[in-house]
Scaffold this motif. Structure first.
Motif, PDB file in Angstrom:
ATOM      1  N   ALA A  37       0.818  -1.218  -0.093  1.00 20.99           N
ATOM      2  CA  ALA A  37       0.062   0.019   0.091  1.00 20.99           C
ATOM      3  C   ALA A  37       0.878   1.376  -0.165  1.00 20.99           C
TER       4      ALA A  37
ATOM      5  N   HIS B  73      -6.259  -6.304   4.457  1.00 19.69           N
ATOM      6  CA  HIS B  73      -6.449  -5.147   3.827  1.00 19.69           C
ATOM      7  C   HIS B  73      -6.684  -4.907   2.474  1.00 19.69           C
TER       8      HIS B  73
ATOM      9  N   ASP C  64      -5.748  -2.949  -1.197  1.00 17.51           N
ATOM     10  CA  ASP C  64      -4.637  -1.930  -1.768  1.00 17.51           C
ATOM     11  C   ASP C  64      -5.283  -0.525  -1.988  1.00 17.51           C
ATOM     12  N   ASP C  65      -4.748   0.530  -1.705  1.00 22.01           N
ATOM     13  CA  ASP C  65      -5.166   1.803  -2.032  1.00 22.01           C
ATOM     14  C   ASP C  65      -5.244   2.158  -3.527  1.00 22.01           C
TER      15      ASP C  65
END
Length: 498
Positions: free
Chosen positions: A102, A495, A497-498
């Motif tokens: 990220a 999470h 990923d941005d």
């Protein structure tokens, strides 16, 4: 005529048997034992009994008091460990590593067992206790912002809202974030409570405390539009209608730093990018239609602003290479407390101990304000060497100084009174190809520290808790800047990923 009944003589606590008092004190909290010791010299002697402090030691660290001799009492052993834990003087803290693919971490907050960090427009939060116990909903990703987050603050829930009665308000915090998307958002338990809009550009800064008293408390924000805006966090409605209480005009450049004065909770200090300092009476601002009339003081300092700290009626401003103390009652410059050439990168202070610390290229400097009161050329009391680049991450409290550098993989810890290094540890793991990353962000809370670092396609957040550590750092280990820790590695499965 019958004689009137006489009340029995009053019995004071000092009339009781000493063993009985010590036994009763054994059920008191640490705070209550300290209060008992301050009541009289006789009770102070009883409150310092070994049996009481042995019990406090066991409750605090879940281990028996180590053997001691030479006339050293249990209280002294407790205080020595208390200081050592907060100075990170151990090689075996609990370590948790959170790794993901990220963007780099921009902002970090650590409050007891809750961790918050931002990556671009995303905020991620973890309840560490719940996470380690495998509880559901201990991790949250907050993605309502549409641009980079610029500032994050935590405020007690009961100061922000009167809702949620029945919850343990005193033990919970509301997260407040500002962003380049022109908005301010309030978050609680993974949900967006409110969104405030009003700035005509990115919101750059938030006040470190809420202004005012009781139900009238407000939050201050500074924007790239040069305005300071005051918000009532108790306003109802998800979109924060009627939350904007005042807009303060006067700055000509973006407002980078905001702080509440130490001696009066209604006074707000702001610094713009051109190093112009303004002091506002926010009590007058929220009750007056003439917003510019609430500016009660102005001054300026040379250089680009780095940071500032308010203590009682004094303001310490770090800008350019200097730290200047300003009396907020007169707006007069009292003293040049430090000069760190060629450029200062970071600043923190413990004004109650007359100590400040500045970070520059490859080193930090420790200053005693009292020594520089009459000096035209301030001199540091210690130089904290050990980095190979600008010291941009700097934390200081009454026990320690912690320094980090984006070009160095090591975080250094120093005694606050002497500047002697007490520990040094990696802020990230070494990659398979041997590369290391520096410290991008840092947050410290008592005996806990969190650091963040990043590479080309990954970022890692390290949490360390020294509370239950047992193996002390030796002098030779401290002098070596090469230390590795066994850690719990956590994958990035949870999470996005941005």
């Amino acid at each position: 005529m019958a004689e009137p009944l006489r009340s029995p003589p009053a019995t004071a606590i000092t009339d009781l048997d000493e063993d009985a008092v010590v036994h009763c004190a054994g059920f008191l909290s640490l705070r209550d034992v300290c209060n008992l010791a301050m009541t009289s010299s006789a009770l102070k002697r009883l409150a310092y009994s070994d049996s009481i402090w042995q019990r406090i030691f066991r409750e605090q660290w879940h281990q028996q008091l180590p053997p001691h001799s030479g006339g050293i009492g249990a209280r002294e052993v407790y205080l020595a460990r208390h200081a050592a834990v907060r100075q990170f003087k151990f090689v075996d803290p609990f370590v948790l590593e959170l790794r993901e693919h990220a963007k780099p971490v921009n902002q970090l907050l650590l409050c007891e067992n809750h961790l918050f960090w931002s990556q671009g427009s995303i905020v991620k939060t973890i309840d560490l206790d719940g996470y380690l116990k495998g509880k559901a909903n201990s991790f949250h990703m907050l993605s309502d912002h549409k641009a980079r987050i610029t500032c994050m603050r935590l405020f007690p829930l009961n100061e922000v809202t009167s809702l949620f009665r029945g919850e343990m308000q005193g033990e919970q915090n509301v997260l407040v974030t500002s962003s380049c998307d022109h908005s301010i958002r309030l978050w609680w338990k993974g949900s967006n409570l409110r969104c405030f809009r009003g700035h005509n550009g990115p919101v750059l800064s938030l006040s470190n405390k809420l202004l005012g008293e009781d139900s009238s408390k407000v939050l201050a924000s500074g924007g790239e539009d040069g305005t300071v805006r005051l918000w009532s966090l108790r306003s109802y409605g998800r979109r924060g209608q009627r939350a904007l209480k005042a807009t303060l005009y006067g700055h000509e450049k973006p407002v980078n730093l905001i702080s509440v004065a130490g001696h009066k909770s209604s006074l707000l200090v702001t610094i713009s990018r051109d190093s112009k300092v303004r002091v506002w009476d926010t009590g007058a601002a929220t009750s007056s239609a003439v917003r510019t009339s609430c500016c009660v003081g102005m001054t300026s300092v040379p250089g680009t602003p780095v940071n500032m700290k308010c203590h009682e009626s004094l303001l310490y401003v770090a800008a350019g290479p200097t730290v200047t103390a300003v009396d907020l009652r007169t707006m007069q410059k009292v003293i040049t407390a430090a000069v760190h050439r060629p450029k200062m990168c970071s600043f923190d202070a413990v004004p109650s101990k007359y100590l400040i610390c500045t970070g520059g290229d490859s080193r930090a400097m420790l200053w005693d304000i009292r020594r520089n009161q009459e000096s035209l050329k301030p001199e540091p009391i210690a130089e904290l060497d050990g980095h190979c680049g600008p010291v941009t991450s700097l934390y200081m409290d009454s026990y320690k100084i912690v320094t980090g550098c984006p070009d160095s993989a090591y975080v250094n810890v120093w005694e606050v009174d002497t500047g002697v290094r007490t520990n040094s540890f990696l802020c990230s793991s070494i990659e398979n190809d041997g590369t290391e990353s520096g410290c991008d962000a840092m947050a410290v809370d008592g005996c806990r520290i969190t650091t963040a670092s990043s590479g080309e396609d990954w970022s890692v957040v390290h949490f360390r808790d020294f509370n239950n550590a047992t193996n002390s750092v030796t002098k030779s280990e401290c002098e070596q800047s090469s230390k590795f820790w066994d850690s719990i590695s956590v994958s990035d499965d949870y999470h996005t990923d941005d």
